[in-house]
Structure formats: structure tokens, C-alpha cells
Motif scaffolding. Structure first.
Motif, PDB file in Angstrom:
ATOM      1  N   SER A  93       0.813  -1.182  -0.033  1.00 27.35           N
ATOM      2  CA  SER A  93      -0.031   0.040   0.075  1.00 27.35           C
ATOM      3  C   SER A  93       0.968   1.376  -0.068  1.00 27.35           C
ATOM      4  O   SER A  93       1.798   1.407   0.672  1.00 27.35           O
ATOM      5  CB  SER A  93      -0.915  -0.027   1.231  1.00 27.35           C
ATOM      6  N   SER A  94       0.412   2.277  -0.660  1.00 24.62           N
ATOM      7  CA  SER A  94       1.280   3.451  -0.899  1.00 24.62           C
ATOM      8  C   SER A  94       0.448   4.684   0.033  1.00 24.62           C
ATOM      9  O   SER A  94       0.690   5.946   0.056  1.00 24.62           O
ATOM     10  CB  SER A  94       1.284   4.108  -2.208  1.00 24.62           C
ATOM     11  N   ALA A  95      -0.555   4.089   0.812  1.00 25.30           N
ATOM     12  CA  ALA A  95      -1.327   5.183   1.761  1.00 25.30           C
ATOM     13  C   ALA A  95      -0.375   5.708   2.720  1.00 25.30           C
ATOM     14  O   ALA A  95       0.650   5.153   3.066  1.00 25.30           O
ATOM     15  CB  ALA A  95      -2.339   4.308   2.481  1.00 25.30           C
ATOM     16  N   GLY A  96      -0.758   7.081   3.084  1.00 28.82           N
ATOM     17  CA  GLY A  96       0.140   7.565   4.080  1.00 28.82           C
ATOM     18  C   GLY A  96       1.632   8.313   3.387  1.00 28.82           C
ATOM     19  O   GLY A  96       2.211   8.911   4.422  1.00 28.82           O
ATOM     20  N   ARG A  97       1.927   8.052   2.146  1.00 29.81           N
ATOM     21  CA  ARG A  97       3.034   8.681   1.586  1.00 29.81           C
ATOM     22  C   ARG A  97       2.559   9.831   1.080  1.00 29.81           C
ATOM     23  O   ARG A  97       2.450  10.109   0.121  1.00 29.81           O
ATOM     24  CB  ARG A  97       3.777   7.568   0.756  1.00 29.81           C
ATOM     25  N   GLY A  98       2.790  11.061   1.873  1.00 32.60           N
ATOM     26  CA  GLY A  98       2.497  12.205   1.293  1.00 32.60           C
ATOM     27  C   GLY A  98       1.098  12.655   1.388  1.00 32.60           C
ATOM     28  O   GLY A  98       0.192  11.761   1.911  1.00 32.60           O
ATOM     29  N   THR A  99       0.602  13.485   0.711  1.00 32.54           N
ATOM     30  CA  THR A  99      -0.785  13.974   0.568  1.00 32.54           C
ATOM     31  C   THR A  99      -1.163  13.771  -0.934  1.00 32.54           C
ATOM     32  O   THR A  99      -0.348  14.251  -1.628  1.00 32.54           O
ATOM     33  CB  THR A  99      -0.928  15.547   1.233  1.00 32.54           C
ATOM     34  N   PRO A 100      -2.304  13.407  -1.210  1.00 33.74           N
ATOM     35  CA  PRO A 100      -2.917  13.320  -2.575  1.00 33.74           C
ATOM     36  C   PRO A 100      -2.787  14.671  -3.169  1.00 33.74           C
ATOM     37  O   PRO A 100      -3.444  15.577  -2.510  1.00 33.74           O
ATOM     38  CB  PRO A 100      -4.326  12.663  -2.148  1.00 33.74           C
ATOM     39  N   GLU A 101      -2.359  14.803  -4.309  1.00 31.15           N
ATOM     40  CA  GLU A 101      -2.631  15.716  -5.051  1.00 31.15           C
ATOM     41  C   GLU A 101      -3.940  16.206  -5.823  1.00 31.15           C
ATOM     42  O   GLU A 101      -4.424  15.126  -6.411  1.00 31.15           O
ATOM     43  CB  GLU A 101      -1.253  16.180  -5.932  1.00 31.15           C
ATOM     44  N   ARG A 102      -4.525  17.352  -5.991  1.00 26.56           N
ATOM     45  CA  ARG A 102      -5.699  17.582  -6.829  1.00 26.56           C
ATOM     46  C   ARG A 102      -5.320  17.270  -8.230  1.00 26.56           C
ATOM     47  O   ARG A 102      -4.463  18.084  -8.578  1.00 26.56           O
ATOM     48  CB  ARG A 102      -6.092  19.066  -6.320  1.00 26.56           C
ATOM     49  N   LEU A 103      -6.315  16.581  -8.813  1.00 31.72           N
ATOM     50  CA  LEU A 103      -6.023  16.440 -10.237  1.00 31.72           C
ATOM     51  C   LEU A 103      -6.706  17.651 -10.951  1.00 31.72           C
ATOM     52  O   LEU A 103      -7.524  18.279 -10.638  1.00 31.72           O
ATOM     53  CB  LEU A 103      -6.876  15.112 -10.726  1.00 31.72           C
ATOM     54  N   ASP A 104      -5.859  18.173 -11.977  1.00 35.41           N
ATOM     55  CA  ASP A 104      -5.968  19.287 -12.756  1.00 35.41           C
ATOM     56  C   ASP A 104      -6.948  18.732 -13.831  1.00 35.41           C
ATOM     57  O   ASP A 104      -6.671  18.563 -14.961  1.00 35.41           O
ATOM     58  CB  ASP A 104      -4.580  19.712 -13.495  1.00 35.41           C
ATOM     59  N   TYR A 105      -8.215  18.966 -13.456  1.00 34.49           N
ATOM     60  CA  TYR A 105      -9.507  18.315 -14.536  1.00 34.49           C
ATOM     61  C   TYR A 105      -9.518  19.241 -15.850  1.00 34.49           C
ATOM     62  O   TYR A 105      -9.454  18.815 -16.941  1.00 34.49           O
ATOM     63  CB  TYR A 105     -10.821  18.522 -13.925  1.00 34.49           C
ATOM     64  N   VAL A 106      -9.058  20.639 -15.789  1.00 35.31           N
ATOM     65  CA  VAL A 106      -9.211  21.443 -16.787  1.00 35.31           C
ATOM     66  C   VAL A 106      -8.036  20.851 -17.857  1.00 35.31           C
ATOM     67  O   VAL A 106      -8.153  21.053 -19.008  1.00 35.31           O
ATOM     68  CB  VAL A 106      -9.148  22.980 -16.587  1.00 35.31           C
ATOM     69  N   GLY A 107      -7.062  20.851 -17.023  1.00 33.17           N
ATOM     70  CA  GLY A 107      -5.654  20.341 -18.142  1.00 33.17           C
ATOM     71  C   GLY A 107      -5.735  19.152 -18.669  1.00 33.17           C
ATOM     72  O   GLY A 107      -5.610  18.775 -19.957  1.00 33.17           O
ATOM     73  N   ALA A 108      -6.632  18.205 -17.929  1.00 27.98           N
ATOM     74  CA  ALA A 108      -6.741  16.813 -18.651  1.00 27.98           C
ATOM     75  C   ALA A 108      -7.648  16.834 -19.602  1.00 27.98           C
ATOM     76  O   ALA A 108      -7.423  16.162 -20.786  1.00 27.98           O
ATOM     77  CB  ALA A 108      -7.374  15.874 -17.390  1.00 27.98           C
TER      78      ALA A 108
END
Length: 489
Positions: A185-200
Motif C-alpha cells: 500500500s502507498s497510503a500515508g506517503r505524502g498528501t494526495p494532489e488535486r487532479l487538474d481536470y481542466v488540464g486533463a
């Protein structure tokens, strides 16, 4: 003991997931005549069973890469494999061409999993194993694309179209289980970054617009208003996307990384090589199937045409294993340039000697050696030049660059062959040799791009070589969130 055993399996499982996803996503070229026959469609329409997977792969790579930066990496990797598995089932059960294209689009998500696998390797493996594994994963993604041709042809001949897609669903499901069991599991490794929906959305729109124009240029006419309009719209969308990425606080892709000469040169080299690779794949598979009555070709079946590419995949994998030794001896810049020149030699060989089928196997083998070396080296150049937290995003953009090159190469090959048609309506031998010479020229261009790196990049490479190939791996992983080095402190 169990944890140690599971750790030893992480590398092989990541290679399995990358290879399987690439193979399944590249199902298409040998199956196009079967798709056209089974769904009563033209060959140009059936071609979308391959094109749609490539389009989705190009659009999904940076999105998956960004989603996988941080604590959501394992979840994203599992979700991607689940989508690929579902896509195989949808394609196998398809009763019409539209449903088949939906399934193939879902399978194309697998092409975006390589960046996640590379980022996982960077975090989970010991420093000494990071660079070789990233190189192997990069080559596995490329070799899988070549291996998908013969495998899909053999499966379709044995079990039909649905059988080929069921096979894809089964093996991707097995890869999903392996990743679930082995990758921690990679949980707890840093904070999740917000996905750039406009860029996607902007990137997906730009890619789809431009690549549709490239894919249909031969059919609709390169000078038609529709194609010109699509190409212009794609260029505008790319420009808008680039500006948006540079201004947003949390971009989908850190385009500022391209200011680093090594990153820019590596991505440019990957695109040029991608064009050359798919020009050869398209030209060679069609050449060997050309009827001997035309004075050239070997009247081969689609299965044999697929088997011709086995040396390509095999030698791509084998040659990648020599990368650490080559880098230590001559430096990364020389390795990239020499690999490109070897690929050019393979193209030139078949352009001159194409009277026997064995010469095709020699050509694809030599091409595999050159491409295997270069595609293995390019990710290492990028990874050591960027912060660890940007690995997924940078590798996602690298995949977009490669897939764009693949699409351009396929379209360019079709354009050249269409411009060299004989009285029987088939491409002439001159058209095929022209494809090969142009491919060789692209490989030489890639060698020039790789060699003429700015002086500071060359100095940085010599500094890395003085420490051995492990030197830059230690610097790359030291302090990376969740890396073994970081956890040991």
C-alpha cells in the motif's frame, strides 16, 4: 520472511503488469481484417479498433501518472488494470463495432500504466535496482507493443476474434491479482494532489483532435478543409493547454521540467524514435503480406507478418539488460546516440536487402537492439533530472510523447505508401523502401538530438559515470517520499 519474499517479487510483478497491458492494448493490427469482416465494416473503419486504444492511452498516461503521485499509486494501478480487464470482456462480448471500440478504448488505458509502475519501482526497490528496473519497464512497454501483433494474430486464428479478447481479459485479470498481492500500500506517503481536470480535458481534446486528423489524413485527404481544420484546432488546443499548465498551481504535467536540457532532449528523442518505429512496423508487416506476383513481398499470412516482429520485442528486452554496463563505459549520451544509429542501420539494411523473408527477421532484430537500448536509457535521463515526487507526471508525459510519435509514424507510413501506388492499386516496392529510408533518417535525427546535448548535461553525465551507475540512483531516490532511503532515516 514473507515481507522479504514479497519485496523480491515487486519488480517482476511490475514488469508483468506493464508487459501485459502493452500487449493487450496493441491488439489490433493483425485483427483489422477480421474486425472488418465480422462487423461488415471497411478496413479504414476497422482501423479504429487499434487507433482508439492509442488515443485513450495517450490521453490517460498523464492523468494516471498524476493520480499515482503520492498515496493513491497502488489504488490507481489496480484501478487501471481493472479497467483493462473489463475492456477485454466488453470487446469479447461486442455485438457491434461501436461496442467493440468501447472495449478497445478501455483496454487502451493499459498504455498509461507504465509511468505508475516506474514510480512504484522508484519508491519500493533498493537504490541499486531502481535504474535497471525503470529501464526494463520502459522497454517492456515498447516490446509489448510489438509482441501484441503476433500474439493477437495467433489467438485470432486459433480462437477467433472473441477468443483473442477473452485471452486479454484473463491475463490482465491475473496481472491485477498479482499486483494486489505483491505491491504494498502507498497510503500515508505524502498528501494526495488535486487532479487538474481542466488540464486533463484540454490535453485529451488536443490529442484526440490532432490524432484523428493524423489517422484519417490519408482517407479524407491531407489537403481537405476537414483535416486542415482539425490540425489547426489541435495546435490551438495544445497551445492553450501549455499556457494553462504553466499558469495553474497544480498542473497535470510540469512543463517547466522541459527547461532542463536532458528532459527536453530525451522527450524529443523519444518522439522521433516513436515515428520511426511505427513506420517500420506498418511498412514491414504490409510488405511481407504483399503477393509475390507483384515482383516483391512474400505472400505471407497475418500470423507470419506478426511473427516477423518477434525479434524486435525479444532484442528490445535483451539489449536493455546491457544498459548499466554501457552507461558506465561510454556515458548515457553515447549510448543514446549509438542506439539510434543501430536502429537506422536496421532500417537501411532492409531498404537495400529485401529479397528473402529471413532478411525481414534480421531487420527487426537489429531494430530491436537499437530501440531497446535507447528506450531503456531515456527514462533514466528524465528520472535523475527531476524531483522524485514528479516521477509519475514526467513519465506520463514521456508516454504521451511516445504515443504521439507512434501515431504520426503510422500515418506517415500510410501517406508514403499511398503516394507510391502501382497500376493494380497496391503500393509499389519503391513506396516500401521509401518508408524504410525515411525511418532511417528519423533514427539518425534522433541520434543527433541525443548527441548534441548542452555541455552542462554532458558534464553531469560524466559526473554520474565516475560514481558508477549506482551513483545517480542513490541521488534520485535519496529523500524521495516513501523511498527505502527515506524510510531508513
Amino acid at each position: 520472511m514473507a515481507a522479504r519474499r514479497r519485496g523480491a517479487l515487486i519488480g517482476p510483478v511490475l514488469v508483468l503488469a506493464t508487459l501485459v497491458s502493452s500487449i493487450i492494448s496493441s491488439f489490433g493490427a493483425p485483427l483489422i481484417p477480421t474486425v472488418a469482416r465480422d462487423f461488415h465494416a471497411s478496413l479504414s473503419t476497422a482501423q479504429w479498433s487499434l487507433t482508439v486504444a492509442l488515443l485513450v492511452g495517450a490521453a490517460s498516461s498523464p492523468v494516471l501518472g498524476r493520480l499515482g503521485d503520492g498515496p493513491r499509486r497502488r489504488v490507481t494501478l489496480l484501478g487501471g488494470l481493472a479497467v483493462v480487464t473489463a475492456g477485454g470482456a466488453v470487446a469479447a462480448l461486442a455485438g457491434d463495432l461501436g461496442t467493440l471500440l468501447v472495449g478497445r478504448g478501455l483496454q487502451g488505458v493499459g498504455l498509461g500504466l507504465a509511468p505508475l509502475a516506474m514510480a512504484t519501482a522508484r519508491d519500493e526497490l533498493p537504490p541499486a535496482k531502481v535504474a535497471p528496473m525503470i529501464a526494463l519497464l520502459s522497454v517492456s512497454a515498447g516490446a509489448g507493443l510489438g509482441a501484441g501483433y503476433p500474439i493477437s494474430g495467433l489467438l485470432a486464428e486459433a480462437w477467433g476474434l472473441a477468443g483473442a479478447y477473452w485471452f486479454g481479459a484473463i491475463v490482465s485479470g491475473l496481472a491485477l491479482v498479482c499486483v494486489a498481492v505483491v505491491v504494498p500500500s502507498s497510503a500515508g506517503r505524502g498528501t494526495p494532489e488535486r487532479l487538474d481536470y481542466v488540464g486533463a480535458v484540454l490535453l485529451a481534446s488536443a490529442l484526440v483532435t490532432a490524432l484523428v486528423a493524423v489517422a484519417e489524413g490519408t482517407q479524407w485527404g491531407w489537403g481537405s478543409p476537414t483535416i486542415i481544420g482539425l490540425l489547426a484546432a489541435g495546435a490551438v488546443l495544445f497551445a492553450v493547454w501549455a499556457v494553462q499548465q504553466l499558469r495553474t498551481g497544480n498542473p497535470l504535467v510540469q512543463l517547466r521540467l522541459l527547461r532542463h536540457p536532458s528532459v527536453l532532449s530525451a522527450d524529443a528523442c523519444a518522439m522521433v524514435l516513436g515515428v520511426a518505429m511505427y513506420m517500420v512496423l506498418s511498412g514491414a508487416t504490409e510488405f511481407v503480406q504483399s503477393p509475390r506476383s507483384g515482383g516483391f513481398g512474400f505472400s505471407a499470412s497475418a500470423v507470419v507478418a506478426g511473427l516477423v516482429l518477434i525479434p524486435l520485442s525479444f532484442f528490445m528486452l535483451i539489449s536493455s539488460r546491457t544498459l548499466p554496463t554501457l552507461v558506465k563505459r561510454v556515458g548515457i549520451r553515447a549510448v543514446l546516440a549509438l542506439g539510434c544509429l543501430v536502429a537506422a542501420l536496421g532500417c537501411a539494411f532492409f531498404a537495400v536487402f529485401h529479397d528473402a523473408l529471413w532478411q525481414t527477421f534480421v531487420m527487426t532484430g537489429v531494430l530491436g537492439v537499437g530501440l531497446g537500448t535507447t528506450f531503456a536509457a531515456i527514462p533514466g535521463v528524465i528520472v535523475r533530472a527531476i524531483p522524485a515526487r514528479e516521477t509519475g507526471s514526467a513519465m506520463g508525459f514521456y508516454q504521451v510523447v511516445r504515443f504521439t510519435g507512434f501515431s504520426l509514424g503510422s500515418a506517415l507510413a500510410a501517406t508514403v505508401l499511398a503516394a507510391h501506388v502501382g497500376g493494380d492499386g497496391r503500393p509499389t516496392v519503391g513506396g516500401y523502401t521509401m518508408v524504410l529510408w525515411i525511418s532511417a533518417g528519423f533514427c539518425v535525427t534522433a541520434a543527433a538530438v541525443a548527441w548534441f546535448l548542452p555541455a552542462r548535461s554532458a558534464q553531469r553525465d560524466r559526473g554520474a559515470n565516475s560514481e558508477g551507475t549506482g551513483g545517480f540512483r542513490r541521488r534520485a531516490t535519496r529523500g524521495a517520499p516513501g523511498s527505502p532511503a527515506a524510510r531508513s532515516r
